[in-house]
Design a protein around this motif. Structure first.
Motif: not given
Length: 222
Positions: A71, A73, A77, A80, A89, A179-180, A182-183, A186-187
């Motif tokens: 991932a 971050p 993304t 979120h 998401t 993308k998932t 990364n999201t 990050a979250h």
């Protein structure tokens, strides 16, 4: 006359004997030299080559693994901005992979694409169920369909078949899972919710595994 020949005969015999010993010595010397240059029985004469082949095999294994699948971050993304939006998401992401993979199986994909599709349906169904339990505790109703972007691309995917579809499917799996991942990464840094942190901690490694599979399939140029 006979007596005069005896010394000559004796000298000749001695000369022949000396020559025979010299020849024997030369032959034994050559034999010893050849044995010194010949590997002993059971000696592995391919040790050097084996080492080189081992290095080559290791490199091949790294290439086949699809390389690093992590991932980022700081990369692209999904939405979120808060915990509710993240859950929405994540639920959409599950449905994107499940429904695209069901389409893939219906089209009769083979090999790695088929393996990928079956794994996506199983793993994302599990993550959906895990997320549902958390969402129910927080009064959040999750979507049960793909997001608008994936709904829009579905008709074009439906028109493809065979290897063309498989290549597109694997490429899309790579894009979606990056993308998932990364999201989630990050979250995880911004949320204070213990349930979501635990969910991400358990689910992100699975998503990264999916990403690695997708990268490997795309690199093989199916």
């Amino acid at each position: 006359m006979v007596r005069s020949l005896l010394p000559l005969l004796a000298t000749g015999l001695l000369t022949l004997a000396a020559c025979g010993d010299a020849n024997k010595s030369t032959t034994e010397s050559n034999t010893d030299s050849n044995m010194a240059n010949t590997p002993a029985a059971g000696t592995d004469t391919t040790a050097g080559a084996g080492s080189a082949m081992g290095d080559s095999s290791a490199m091949s294994g790294d290439a086949m693994s699809g390389g690093a699948a992590k991932a980022d971050p700081n990369g692209p993304t999904g939405p979120h901005k808060d915990d509710k939006e993240f859950m929405m998401t994540a639920a959409h992401s599950d449905q994107n992979e499940i429904q695209q993979s069901k389409m893939a199986l219906a089209k009769g994909v083979t090999g790695m694409a088929k393996e990928m599709a079956n794994k996506m349906i199983a793993d994302h169904t599990k993550s959906t169920n895990d997320l549902k339990a958390i969402a129910a505790k927080k009064g959040v109703t999750l979507p049960t369909d793909m997001d608008a972007e994936h709904k829009a691309m579905a008709p074009a995917m439906e028109k493809l078949s065979g290897k063309e579809f498989e290549a597109k499917y694997m490429a899309q799996m790579q894009t979606d899972h990056q993308k998932t991942a990364n999201t989630m990464a990050a979250h995880e840094k911004m949320t204070q919710d213990a349930d979501l942190k635990a969910f991400i901690g358990k689910t992100l490694p699975v998503v990264e595994q999916h990403l690695g599979m997708a990268k490997q399939g795309s690199d093989m140029k199916m």
